[in-house]
Design an enzyme around this catalytic site. Structure first.
Site, PDB file in Angstrom:
ATOM      1  CE1 TYR A 154       0.198   1.430   0.636  1.00 50.78           C
ATOM      2  CE2 TYR A 154       2.296   1.933  -0.297  1.00 50.78           C
ATOM      3  CZ  TYR A 154       1.294   1.386   0.682  1.00 50.78           C
ATOM      4  OH  TYR A 154       2.009   1.363   1.918  1.00 50.78           O
ATOM      5  CE  LYS A 188      -0.345   3.450   4.009  1.00 50.37           C
ATOM      6  NZ  LYS A 188      -0.975   3.019   5.277  1.00 50.37           N
ATOM      7  CB  SER A 202       4.669   3.961   3.223  1.00 50.94           C
ATOM      8  OG  SER A 202       5.369   3.118   2.226  1.00 50.94           O
TER       9      SER A 202
HETATM   10  N1  UFG Z   1      11.538  -7.534  -6.925  1.00 52.40           N
HETATM   11  C1  UFG Z   1      12.028  -8.804  -7.564  1.00 52.40           C
HETATM   12  N2  UFG Z   1      10.967  -9.878  -7.988  1.00 52.40           N
HETATM   13  C2  UFG Z   1       9.850  -9.641  -7.352  1.00 52.40           C
HETATM   14  C3  UFG Z   1       9.294  -8.878  -6.456  1.00 52.40           C
HETATM   15  C4  UFG Z   1      10.461  -7.824  -6.334  1.00 52.40           C
HETATM   16  O1  UFG Z   1      13.144  -8.735  -8.273  1.00 52.40           O
HETATM   17  O2  UFG Z   1       9.275 -10.964  -7.613  1.00 52.40           O
HETATM   18  C5  UFG Z   1      12.512  -6.612  -6.755  1.00 52.40           C
HETATM   19  C6  UFG Z   1      11.724  -5.363  -6.875  1.00 52.40           C
HETATM   20  O3  UFG Z   1      12.165  -4.801  -8.275  1.00 52.40           O
HETATM   21  C7  UFG Z   1      12.690  -4.361  -5.857  1.00 52.40           C
HETATM   22  C8  UFG Z   1      12.900  -5.191  -4.660  1.00 52.40           C
HETATM   23  O4  UFG Z   1      12.633  -6.454  -5.302  1.00 52.40           O
HETATM   24  O5  UFG Z   1      13.903  -3.956  -6.414  1.00 52.40           O
HETATM   25  C9  UFG Z   1      11.851  -4.949  -3.632  1.00 52.40           C
HETATM   26  O6  UFG Z   1      10.621  -5.039  -4.221  1.00 52.40           O
HETATM   27  P1  UFG Z   1       9.383  -5.155  -3.190  1.00 52.40           P
HETATM   28  O7  UFG Z   1       7.931  -5.398  -4.184  1.00 52.40           O
HETATM   29  O8  UFG Z   1       9.280  -6.293  -2.269  1.00 52.40           O
HETATM   30  O9  UFG Z   1       9.318  -3.693  -2.405  1.00 52.40           O
HETATM   31  P2  UFG Z   1       9.364  -2.246  -2.936  1.00 52.40           P
HETATM   32  O10 UFG Z   1      10.530  -1.671  -2.438  1.00 52.40           O
HETATM   33  O11 UFG Z   1       9.004  -2.127  -4.505  1.00 52.40           O
HETATM   34  O12 UFG Z   1       7.995  -1.640  -2.226  1.00 52.40           O
HETATM   35  C10 UFG Z   1       7.814  -1.759  -0.933  1.00 52.40           C
HETATM   36  C11 UFG Z   1       6.349  -1.797  -0.447  1.00 52.40           C
HETATM   37  C12 UFG Z   1       5.590  -0.574  -1.081  1.00 52.40           C
HETATM   38  C13 UFG Z   1       6.218   0.547  -0.455  1.00 52.40           C
HETATM   39  C14 UFG Z   1       7.598   0.642  -0.667  1.00 52.40           C
HETATM   40  C15 UFG Z   1       8.211   1.478  -0.074  1.00 52.40           C
HETATM   41  O13 UFG Z   1       5.907  -2.914  -1.237  1.00 52.40           O
HETATM   42  O14 UFG Z   1       4.216  -0.724  -0.519  1.00 52.40           O
HETATM   43  O15 UFG Z   1       8.429  -0.366  -0.368  1.00 52.40           O
HETATM   44  O16 UFG Z   1       9.489   1.989  -0.387  1.00 52.40           O
HETATM   45  F1  UFG Z   1       5.623   1.649  -0.806  1.00 52.40           F
END
Ligand code: UFG
Length: 360
Positions: A148, A152, A124
């Protein structure tokens, strides 16, 4: 090749099984069922058009795994079986270490005993932590910012150590950015247990009326519109990358580590608006405080995957939203929804495989 897919009933694993079968590989799935539905099998079989072997086995169960390796002669293993929610990992780190690191060690031991020396590992972009520079290249500094992410990172390191100790072991580490979307048939897709942790499944549940409003975590980042920027990648592109990686690893007889992303950053609000266009539904949202631990902007430099594998993401954000919505609209309760008629044909198999299946 005959491929063992650990975690093959999950979101990315199931799409990869379809891609493997479409390229003529034989798929055997091992899945504990902890974060997947048993109903995925029926749908996979409809998509693939042939029976798949599925075994309810936890990768940590060495004895059951050894029995599987004794039954089949696997040419390679794809390892998706892991817990993956960042927040959850902070609440129960030991479970994550046990599942993700313990599971990987157990799998590698069983592989070694069985003499199977080819592994494609689901890593990841989390291994980059909060990257100091974007786009992120594979040689960027590695760091874990949550349990998490640590699992990885440690799993990658122990695979590397095994490769160092065994000159014949080959491993491909695939560092995913943000997988979204679903198979265009609407038969398989992402079905999170409980409240979604990630943006796209949350948007889908708002669109389908299961949740009232989206919370946008922060609008004061130094980005195009103040909301977080990520590299969303269509799960079908990601699945294809696994088959390309496997075939390259075997053909070139070498291991490698590559980023899998589009190379394009999309903000939260850009994704929301693309989804509104694709679905024709409005996504009401509130801007709330930043989510602790989030980075402003993370997107890949995917050029190494193209140089090595000839792979490149083909689906744009509109296709990601269209297919995510198609899946959600057809399956408002995920895999608990009744199975409808498929709307697209089965995967195209290479002619030689069709002939073999037909007994020619
Ligand atoms: N976000 C929101 N509202 C939500 C969920 C997310 O605004 O309800 C925003 C977050 O702040 C972020 C973006 O949407 O800016 C993406 O968030 P995600 O939770 O979808 O994804 P992340 O990039 O935080 O995390 C993902 C995976 C992890 C992994 C990571 C690797 O969930 O497991 O990418 O870059 F580690």
């Amino acid at each position: 090749m005959r491929i063992l897919v650990c975690g093959g009933a999950g979101y990315i694993g199931s799409h990869t099984c379809v891609a493997l079968a479409g390229r003529g590989h034989q798929v055997v799935i091992a899945d504990s069922g902890v974060n997947s539905s048993s109903r995925v099998m029926q749908r996979l079989q409809r998509l693939v058009g042939a029976p798949l072997s599925m075994h309810r086995v936890d990768v940590r169960d060495r004895r059951a795994m050894a029995a599987l390796f004794a039954t089949y002669r696997f040419d390679a293993v794809l390892h998706f079986a892991a817990l993956k929610a960042v927040g959850d990992s902070c609440r129960r780190p030991l479970d994550y270490f046990d599942n993700n690191i313990g599971g990987t060690i157990a799998l590698l031991q069983v592989m070694q005993e069985a003499g199977v020396r080819r592994l494609v590992f689901s890593s990841s972009a989390t291994v980059y932590g909060d990257p100091s520079q974007v786009p992120v290249r594979e040689d960027a500094a590695l760091q874990a910012t949550n349990p998490y992410g640590r699992t990885k990172l440690v799993a990658e390191q122990l695979i590397e150590d095994l490769c160092g100790s065994d000159p014949h072991f080959r491993a491909a580490n695939l560092r995913y950015f943000n997988p979204v979307g679903a198979h265009p048939s609407g038969l398989i897709g992402e079905d999170p247990c409980g409240e979604p942790n990630n943006l796209m499944p949350y948007i889908c549940q708002v669109a389908v009326g299961q949740r009232d409003r989206l919370q946008v975590f922060g609008s004061d980042y130094p980005t195009v519109d103040g909301t977080g920027v990520r590299d969303y990648i269509h799960v079908v592109d990601l699945a294809r990358a696994h088959v390309d990686a496997l075939e390259y690893m075997v053909g070139a007889d070498r291991g490698f580590t590559v980023n899998l992303g589009t190379g394009r950053g999309i903000s939260v609000l850009e994704l929301v608006h693309a989804f509104e266009r694709a679905s024709g539904r409005r996504i009401p949202y509130d801007v709330v405080a930043r989510r602790p631990g989030d980075s402003a902007e993370v997107f890949a430099d995917p050029s190494l995957a193209h140089a090595l594998l000839g792979w490149r993401a083909e689906h744009d954000v509109d296709a990601m939203c269209r297919d995510a919505w198609h899946w959600q609209a057809q399956n408002p309760q995920g895999y608990r929804s009744p199975l409808r008629r498929a709307t697209t044909p089965r995967v195209q198999r290479p002619r030689a495989v069709v002939a073999r299946l037909a007994g020619a």
